[in-house]
Write an enzyme that holds these catalytic residues in place. Structure first.
Site, mmCIF file in Angstrom:
data_model
loop_
_atom_site.group_PDB
_atom_site.id
_atom_site.type_symbol
_atom_site.label_atom_id
_atom_site.label_comp_id
_atom_site.label_asym_id
_atom_site.label_seq_id
_atom_site.Cartn_x
_atom_site.Cartn_y
_atom_site.Cartn_z
ATOM 1 N N ASP A 276 0.840 -1.195 0.000
ATOM 2 C CA ASP A 276 0.000 0.000 0.000
ATOM 3 C C ASP A 276 0.875 1.244 0.000
ATOM 4 O O ASP A 276 1.344 1.686 1.048
ATOM 5 C CB ASP A 276 -0.919 -0.019 1.237
ATOM 6 N N LYS A 283 1.574 7.929 0.458
ATOM 7 C CA LYS A 283 2.049 7.968 1.842
ATOM 8 C C LYS A 283 3.428 8.608 1.895
ATOM 9 O O LYS A 283 4.187 8.521 0.937
ATOM 10 C CB LYS A 283 2.159 6.536 2.381
ATOM 11 N N ARG A 357 -10.997 -0.516 2.288
ATOM 12 C CA ARG A 357 -12.460 -0.589 2.346
ATOM 13 C C ARG A 357 -13.059 -0.839 0.965
ATOM 14 O O ARG A 357 -14.135 -1.433 0.856
ATOM 15 C CB ARG A 357 -13.004 0.678 3.014
HETATM 16 N N1 BES Z 1 -3.113 0.246 5.306
HETATM 17 C C1 BES Z 1 -3.439 1.544 5.773
HETATM 18 C C2 BES Z 1 -3.631 1.585 7.301
HETATM 19 C C3 BES Z 1 -2.427 1.272 8.113
HETATM 20 C C4 BES Z 1 -1.537 2.267 8.452
HETATM 21 C C5 BES Z 1 -2.217 0.020 8.595
HETATM 22 C C6 BES Z 1 -0.441 1.986 9.228
HETATM 23 C C7 BES Z 1 -1.117 -0.280 9.384
HETATM 24 C C8 BES Z 1 -0.224 0.704 9.698
HETATM 25 C C9 BES Z 1 -4.726 2.020 5.123
HETATM 26 O O1 BES Z 1 -4.924 1.609 3.821
HETATM 27 C C10 BES Z 1 -4.683 3.506 5.108
HETATM 28 O O2 BES Z 1 -3.845 4.023 4.444
HETATM 29 N N2 BES Z 1 -5.582 4.125 5.840
HETATM 30 C C11 BES Z 1 -5.646 5.542 5.890
HETATM 31 C C12 BES Z 1 -7.094 5.945 5.769
HETATM 32 C C13 BES Z 1 -7.305 7.412 5.579
HETATM 33 C C14 BES Z 1 -6.761 7.835 4.230
HETATM 34 C C15 BES Z 1 -8.778 7.692 5.673
HETATM 35 C C16 BES Z 1 -5.058 5.978 7.229
HETATM 36 O O3 BES Z 1 -5.222 5.282 8.217
HETATM 37 O O4 BES Z 1 -4.381 6.998 7.255
HETATM 38 ZN ZN ZN Z 2 -3.996 -0.128 3.268
HETATM 39 MN MN MN Z 3 -3.995 2.912 2.443
#
Ligand code: BES
Ligand code: ZN
Ligand code: MN
Length: 508
Positions: A276, A283, A357
């Site tokens: 991801d 990110k 999601r």
């Molecule tokens: N895979 C990530 C969440 C995550 C972050 C898991 C760090 C484990 C460690 C997920 O896909 C994500 O990026 N979520 C975002 C959602 C936001 C954009 C609404 C997040 O948590 O920042």
């Molecule tokens: Zn993710």
């Molecule tokens: Mn993500």
């Protein structure tokens, strides 16, 4: 890969080999074998314990070298505390492994003769210790070529504990009781292996191919390729993978173990984002490498299915795994794109990093359409926000069904893989309404784990459902006596316990 720890059970009368480990309960309560050792050494054990101030508390140990009157070069007394709960015994087994493993020699003997074995019985106690030792022994060294082939160097410093002999009363029943626990360890190890694997080695295609191995254990394995996913109209899932060179996959794993083939199955759905990057909503660089573990929900589902099949669990279970790689590229989805999910509901993708999601929306819909399950439990490393809320100790649990939620909570306490229930509700749901589509994939600054769960709930019909946000527990959580690995395999023991405690007896 290093060979896994070999474990054998033998009667208490058998001559020990290697490092000898004895148990001492609280206030130095010794079983008959340990007492016998003490007598043969003319009270050496008790004297040493006194000198060290050792009283048998859990997580303490003393070592006696070349004890007179005892046929071992090295003797370790392990404090077992009361060890009245299963989890205590697993942790004790892990502690025992670590004690022997830290010292020279590749064999050890653990005398399992507790002063008071409690409800587990001596054989159950021994099998629990064995599972704990096995879980602790796991390491992921596949890509470390240093120190592997050099046998001379190995012989000198030793290479850790390889063989553990457990002496106990009724060794044969202990050995049988260990089989189901071994199945559990195999599932946990599969989950850990998958999570630890780097993303260049394990993309959606490779993950799916590895799932074919489960057929050997009696799991029915089906891999849906992109053509099939398009035909099913899984546009939300496909949108996540469209920026990647590597195609998406969905894997369906079925275990038919219930007496009645037609018994409604239990569905487990896992987020399998093999890497991801965040996509176009990229990110930051720091720590991005951890996103190789963004398929940990899927890994847990795979591990659970392996365990159920290997121990021939009396349930019908289906594992569904949504696999995609979230990359930025000229073909990636853009913020503002609107996709139509398999359910027909439309989603405005305001942040391409809220991709899990989207994957789950389609796979969960498919699970309900095809299998009409008794319940759906999804596992996903869904949000960073769940770690802000709960740290790395508990997974976040969201549920539309109190009974299932309570069963999971109880299974969590017993297994030590704990879940904390979080709220759902109309006011939160409103936060993902969109002006341009049926919903948007982010909810704003606050309550990020909750709006993530609300999003998933929009794809649940009237099926009992639990969503587990495992972002804090699936990888890089605190190491402990039964896990030293980055990928923890979290959830396999929890779900195995849930089924064993609530869904197998009724089915028989
Ligand atoms: N895979 C990530 C969440 C995550 C972050 C898991 C760090 C484990 C460690 C997920 O896909 C994500 O990026 N979520 C975002 C959602 C936001 C954009 C609404 C997040 O948590 O920042
Ligand atoms: Zn993710
Ligand atoms: Mn993500």
């Amino acid at each position: 890969m290093p060979e896994p720890l070999q474990i054998q059970f033998a009667p208490l009368s058998q001559v020990p080999t290697g490092t000898l480990m004895l148990l001492a309960g609280e206030e130095l309560a010794l079983g008959a074998s340990a007492r016998n050792c003490d007598e043969r050494s003319k009270g050496l054990l008790m004297r040493a314990a006194g000198a060290a101030g050792f009283s048998g508390k859990s997580k303490t140990a003393i070592e006696i070298l070349a004890p007179s009157g005892i046929e071992a070069q090295r003797l370790i007394m392990l404090g077992s505390g009361r060890a009245s709960k299963e989890l205590d015994r697993l942790l004790l087994g892990g502690f025992a492994f670590a004690q022997a493993n830290a010292r020279k020699g590749e064999a050890a003997t653990l005398v399992c003769d507790p002063a008071d074995p409690g409800d587990a019985g001596n054989d159950g106690y021994a099998a629990d210790l064995a599972l704990g030792a096995l879980l602790r022994s796991y390491s992921f060294k596949k890509y470390q070529t240093r120190g592997k082939p050099d046998e001379a160097a190995e012989a000198e410093v030793g290479d850790g504990l390889k063989k553990l002999l457990i002496l106990c009363d009724r060794a044969e029943t202990a050995s049988k009781a260990f089989l189901a626990r071994k199945a559990l360890a195999d599932g946990v190890f599969l989950a850990r292996d998958l999570v630890n694997e780097p993303a260049n080695q394990l993309g959606p295609v490779e993950f799916a191919e590895r799932m074919r191995d489960l057929a050997g254990s009696g799991v029915e394995v089906e891999v849906l390729e992109e053509e099939a996913l398009k035909a099913l109209k899984m546009q939300a899932l496909l949108a996540v993978g469209q920026g990647s060179q590597r195609p998406c996959r969905v894997v369906v794993l079925q275990w038919h173990g219930a007496k009645s083939k037609r018994a409604k199955p239990l569905c487990f759905v896992g987020k399998g984002v093999c890497f991801d990057t965040g996509g176009i909503s990229m990110k930051p660089a720091g720590g991005m490498e951890d996103m190789k573990g963004d398929m940990a929900g899927a890994a847990c589902v795979a591990g659970l299915m392996l365990t159920l099949a290997q121990r021939k669990a009396a349930v019908n279970a289906v594992g569904l795994i949504g696999l995609a790689e979230n990359m930025p590229s000229g073909s990636a989805q853009r913020p503002g794109d609107i996709v139509t999910s398999m359910s027909g509901k439309t989603i405005e993708v305001l942040n391409t990093d809220a991709e899990g999601r989207l994957v789950l929306a389609d796979v969960i819909w498919y699970a309900q359409e095809r299998f009409k399950p008794r319940f759906v439990i999804d596992l996903a490393t869904l949000t960073g926000a769940i770690m802000v809320a709960l740290g790395k100790e508990y997974a976040g649990m969201f549920a539309n069904d109190d009974r299932l939620a309570n069963e999971l909570m109880a299974a969590g306490e017993i297994s030590g893989e704990k879940v904390w229930r979080m709220p759902l509700g109309k006011a939160y749901d409103k936060l993902i309404d969109s002006k341009n589509a049926d919903m948007k994939n982010i909810g704003g600054r606050f309550g990020g784990a909750i709006t993530g769960a609300q999003f998933i709930q929009r794809f649940i019909k009237d099926t009992p459902w639990v969503h587990l946000d495992v972002a804090g527990t699936a990888f890089d959580s605190a190491r402990n006596d039964i896990n030293q690995s980055w990928g923890s395999g979290w959830g396999v023991r929890l779900l195995d316990r849930l089924l064993q405690a609530n869904y197998e007896k009724a089915e028989r």
